[in-house]
Design an enzyme around this catalytic site. Structure first.
Site, short mmCIF file in Angstrom:
data_model
loop_
_atom_site.label_atom_id
_atom_site.label_comp_id
_atom_site.label_asym_id
_atom_site.label_seq_id
_atom_site.Cartn_x
_atom_site.Cartn_y
_atom_site.Cartn_z
N MET A 8 0.81 -1.22 0.00
CA MET A 8 0.00 0.00 0.00
C MET A 8 0.84 1.28 0.00
O MET A 8 0.29 2.36 -0.19
CB MET A 8 -1.00 0.00 1.15
CG MET A 8 -2.27 -0.79 0.84
SD MET A 8 -3.02 -0.46 -0.80
CE MET A 8 -3.45 1.28 -0.67
N ASP A 9 2.13 1.18 0.22
CA ASP A 9 2.97 2.36 -0.04
C ASP A 9 3.10 2.56 -1.56
O ASP A 9 3.03 3.67 -2.06
CB ASP A 9 4.34 2.22 0.60
CG ASP A 9 4.30 2.63 2.08
OD1 ASP A 9 3.30 3.21 2.51
OD2 ASP A 9 5.29 2.38 2.78
N HIS A 10 3.31 1.45 -2.27
CA HIS A 10 3.29 1.56 -3.73
C HIS A 10 1.93 2.04 -4.21
O HIS A 10 1.80 3.02 -4.94
CB HIS A 10 3.54 0.19 -4.38
CG HIS A 10 4.94 -0.30 -4.32
ND1 HIS A 10 5.95 0.24 -5.08
CD2 HIS A 10 5.52 -1.28 -3.60
CE1 HIS A 10 7.08 -0.40 -4.83
NE2 HIS A 10 6.86 -1.33 -3.93
#
Lengths: 413, 415
Positions: free
Chosen positions: A171-173
């Site tokens: 979820m950072d990507h």
């Protein structure tokens, strides 16, 4: 020239989700000015390695990978004088992106309302974990928190075990991808209406949107979410799984950890599969002769499939089955992706960039190939404050002695 | 600056000829105001056959997968295997801003839908081709077949997802469904937006070749830099980041049978608050608190600290731990099921879920809402996913076809 050339983005992104959003904008030609400070360095510079040599502020390979093509200007936003310079920079920019916890920018008067006063049509994208409103607005997240709370972690793993979750900050990507989309859409809207706006992106909400079918199944059919390991779910297939292959003796220390994914989707693929593995008689085995039977006997079938894959290399299995028209692919690590991947090599996927400290290295490439305005890879991740003269002198017209004074007073620092 | 515009992508027309791997991209366009015309074969798009179904009865109008991934779109039918069908499609594309397709490489050109010929009629067209491996290359030449699972394996994310060796010698795990579709669609959407932006400068569209496999290969976080800089491979670990060396377990079972994801308190303030909470709960601190005042020591002794925390996790619920941790500044999170959000006060306060009327089941359903809250030009689920061919009359009417023409096309099985 990249598709976004001419756009100027002020980037307060740090750690990963923010830098992921602006990495794409920079690759596609936007001038991305990373505003950072020695008073509070991007943790990707200091904490996330690998560092080339002793851990420092300018030698993280990870930072290089996520910040290539960007400029760095140092402004200490905790000082009022720094904030004034920052506002001048915003006044000549198109967009601002930040992924601080909610409240940080407001404390400095650099929230949307504060910046709109100096640039009325600014596009302002914030990417806090839970967004800027609601009871959890002050909660703090990093990738694993977002994945856990949203439901993504729960969906990963075998049914009779704890969640396996994600082995990295997906979820950072993906939060970064949504941040990038938000910026571009708001800029398109501004182009047509003249209006800027604030986009309040909640990474958790963005993650929940990826669980739609499970949410509807729960409401419509009363079926709670479940983990299904590597079974097919929908659409239904059998065999469908990840099977162990022969160990790769050449692998540095990883050992017996070679796998192949196989998914047999159609009746034709099933027939081709049985022939490719040398067991055409399975087609007439009452346990497997119909699709329904194969589904009912998945475990036995998986056992037989693995008997066939186990003595073979995963690449051999992939090639044999693909030659027969059966979907199969080895589980690839970065070693394979970087060194032994003809398809990525064909796309010249990993650009090489020079960096004054970390040296010459490959970075992640651009998955979208543009016919007329290709992505460009011009330089490695910036040294801290590498572009101060350009940003403060050339863009903002500040005299050199003033820049030096503010640097020595740790304002532009 | 003249026309009043409500949503960010209002006025953009997208022709979507996409399998399940591209429908998410179309939805991202549609919910932001673009007019997305979904072109389906007369028997319906393949995704209508993907479950789960309402009451588990397979039917093209009852697929919950289709319902989720096709909101705010219009549906028309046409048979691209017929010359007349292709002619209709070309006419639709002539009037469009974006052509989003997931045809196998080479197929578009064979159907007369290659970028060369489409752009000759519509130079402003942005043609986005999203495929598993891209348009050319050895996998394409070898006719590689794939599925969500296989693309996730080849792309790299799966290698990092699964269980620690101590939990069993188990295979990598596909971390939930459809993320190869999502990730490919994310890059397709971003690329299309960038091309639309550029078109405002140049007046010209372009062709974009997006590979889901490549999109996944850049969605692996630390794995690529560990390889590139140190030739190191990271190993899967249960419920946390893959690592080169085993790291402290962060996912713990709670008193209610659910899990919580904990993180170590690096921040001094949070560490002191955590110590206070532990003391208050009477939990015996078998820890050298003085030595642990140093954050680096806390990192080195992570497992020991998390073991002590396990005493607490076993007596509290996952939700209690989530809110407790957050109240003292720790990034703790409950491992929730997606449906746990349906009754969550934060989601309610932000108006996240969207109520959608579903007359065929006689009730409303709550769909996941905006992935980003645009405060000036809102995200909006404008209508539920279309019935097959629901918009034939409107869309073909806009092309100037009369009802009689439609009847003829229907009789010829073109639409």
């Amino acid at each position: 020239m990249g598709a976004l050339s001419g756009l100027r983005i002020v980037d307060l992104g740090w750690a990963m989700a923010g830098p992921q959003a602006t990495r794409i904008l920079a690759d596609l030609g936007a001038e991305v000015i990373k505003v950072e400070s020695n008073a509070r360095p991007d943790q990707a510079r200091t904490t996330f390695g690998p560092h080339v040599g002793e851990r420092g502020i300018n030698n993280s390979g990870y930072f290089n990978n996520f910040n290539r093509n960007k400029l760095s200007a140092t402004i200490n936003l905790s000082l009022p004088e720094g904030r004034e310079v920052f506002k001048k920079l915003v006044a000549i920019s198109d967009g601002v992106l930040e992924n601080f916890s909610a409240g940080v920018m407001k404390k400095w008067g650099l929230h949307y309302e504060g910046l709109r006063a100096v640039k009325p049509d600014i596009v302002y994208v914030s990417m806090a974990g839970f967004g800027h409103s609601g009871p959890y607005a002050d909660y703090q997240t990093y990738g694993p928190t977002v994945q856990a709370v949203s439901g993504l972690t729960f969906q990963s793993g075998f049914p009779d075990m704890a969640p396996a979750g994600w082995g990295f900050s997906y979820m950072d990507h993906t939060g970064g991808y949504f941040g990038c989309m938000a910026m571009l859409q708001a800029l398109l809207y501004r182009r047509r209406t003249g209006k800027g706006q604030h986009v309040d992106l909640s990474q958790v909400e963005a993650a929940i949107t990826l669980t739609g079918p499970a949410l509807l199944d729960y409401q419509v059919n009363g079926r709670p979410s479940a983990r299904i390991g590597n079974a097919s779910g929908h659409p239904t297939m059998a065999p469908h799984g990840v099977y162990r292959c022969a160990p790769d003796e050449s692998d540095g220390g990883v050992g017996d950890d070679e796998w192949v994914a196989i998914a047999v989707a159609t009746e034709g693929q099933w027939q081709a599969f049985t022939c490719a593995v040398g067991h055409p008689e399975w087609q007439h085995d009452p346990r497997f002769e119909t699709f329904t039977a194969r589904l009912a006997h998945q475990r036995e079938l998986d056992g037989l499939v693995e008997e066939w894959t186990r003595p073979r290399s995963n690449l051999e299995v992939q090639r044999t089955l693909q030659a027969a028209g059966v979907p199969a692919g080895r589980v690839q690590r970065s070693r394979e992706l970087f060194e032994d991947e003809p398809q990525l090599e064909h796309r010249r996927f990993y650009p090489v960039l020079d960096h004054p400290v970390v040296g010459r290295h490959r970075v992640d490439g651009m998955p979208a190939v543009f016919s007329r305005t290709p992505a460009e890879f011009k330089r490695g991740g910036p040294l801290m404050g590498e572009d101060n003269d350009y940003v403060f002198g050339e863009l903002l017209g500040m005299p050199e002695d003033e820049i030096r004074r503010l640097e020595s007073e740790k304002v532009l620092w | 600056m003249s026309d009043p515009v409500d949503q960010a992508l209002e006025g953009i027309r997208v022709i979507e000829l996409a399998g399940p791997e591209g429908e998410w991209c179309g939805k991202l366009f549609a919910d932001m105001g673009a007019d997305v015309i979904k072109v389906e074969p007369p028997q319906g798009a393949a995704s209508r056959n993907i479950g789960p179904f309402v009451a588990d009865v397979p039917d093209g109008e009852r697929s919950l997968f289709f319902w989720h991934y096709n909101t705010s779109k219009r549906s028309v039918t046409l048979d691209i295997e017929t010359e007349e069908g292709r002619r209709l499609l070309r006419r639709l594309i002539e009037r469009a801003d974006v052509f989003l397709e997931t045809l196998p490489p080479g197929r578009a050109a064979a159907l007369g839908l290659g970028y060369e010929s489409l752009s000759a009629r519509n130079p402003r067209l942005v043609h986005v081709a999203l495929t598993p491996f891209g348009q050319t290359g050895p996998y394409v030449d070898a006719g590689y077949q794939t599925t969500d699972l296989v693309t996730m394996a080849l792309g790299g994310p799966m290698q990092s997802c699964g269980y620690s060796l101590e939990d069993g010698d188990l295979p990598p795990v596909r971390p939930g469904p459809y993320h190869s579709y999502h990730t490919g669609s994310h890059y397709a959407f971003i690329a299309a937006l960038a091309a639309l932006w550029e078109r405002e400068n140049s007046g010209q569209g372009q062709y974009i070749d997006v590979s889901a496999h490549a999109a996944l290969a850049v969605t692996v976080e630390f794995a690529s830099t560990n390889w590139e800089y140190e030739r190191a491979t990271i190993r899967r670990q249960t419920g946390r980041h893959a690592g080169r060396q085993p790291t402290a377990r962060t996912q713990h079972l709670c008193a209610d049978g659910k899990y919580v994801n904990l993180s170590l308190p690096f921040n001094q303030d949070a560490w002191h608050k955590l110590l206070a909470v532990l003391r208050e709960k009477g939990i015996d601190l078998d820890l050298d608190v003085e030595a642990l005042a140093d954050p680096q020591r806390r990192f080195a002794l992570g497992s020991t600290i998390l073991d002590v925390l396990e005493v607490m996790t076993s007596t509290m619920t996952s939700e209690e731990l989530f809110h407790l941790g957050q109240s003292i500044g720790l990034t703790w999170g409950a491992v929730r099921r997606p449906e746990d959000w349906l009754d969550d006060p934060h989601a309610a306060a932000r108006g996240f879920f969207v109520e959608v009327e579903q007359p065929e089941i006689g009730r409303t359903l709550r769909y996941p809402g905006a992935p980003y809250k645009f405060l000036g030009s809102p995200w909006r689920l404008r209508r539920r996913a279309p019935a097959l061919g629901q918009d034939n009359q409107d869309v073909y009417g806009e092309l100037g076809l009369a009802p009689a023409d439609l009847t003829a096309l229907r009789e010829a099985s073109v639409i």
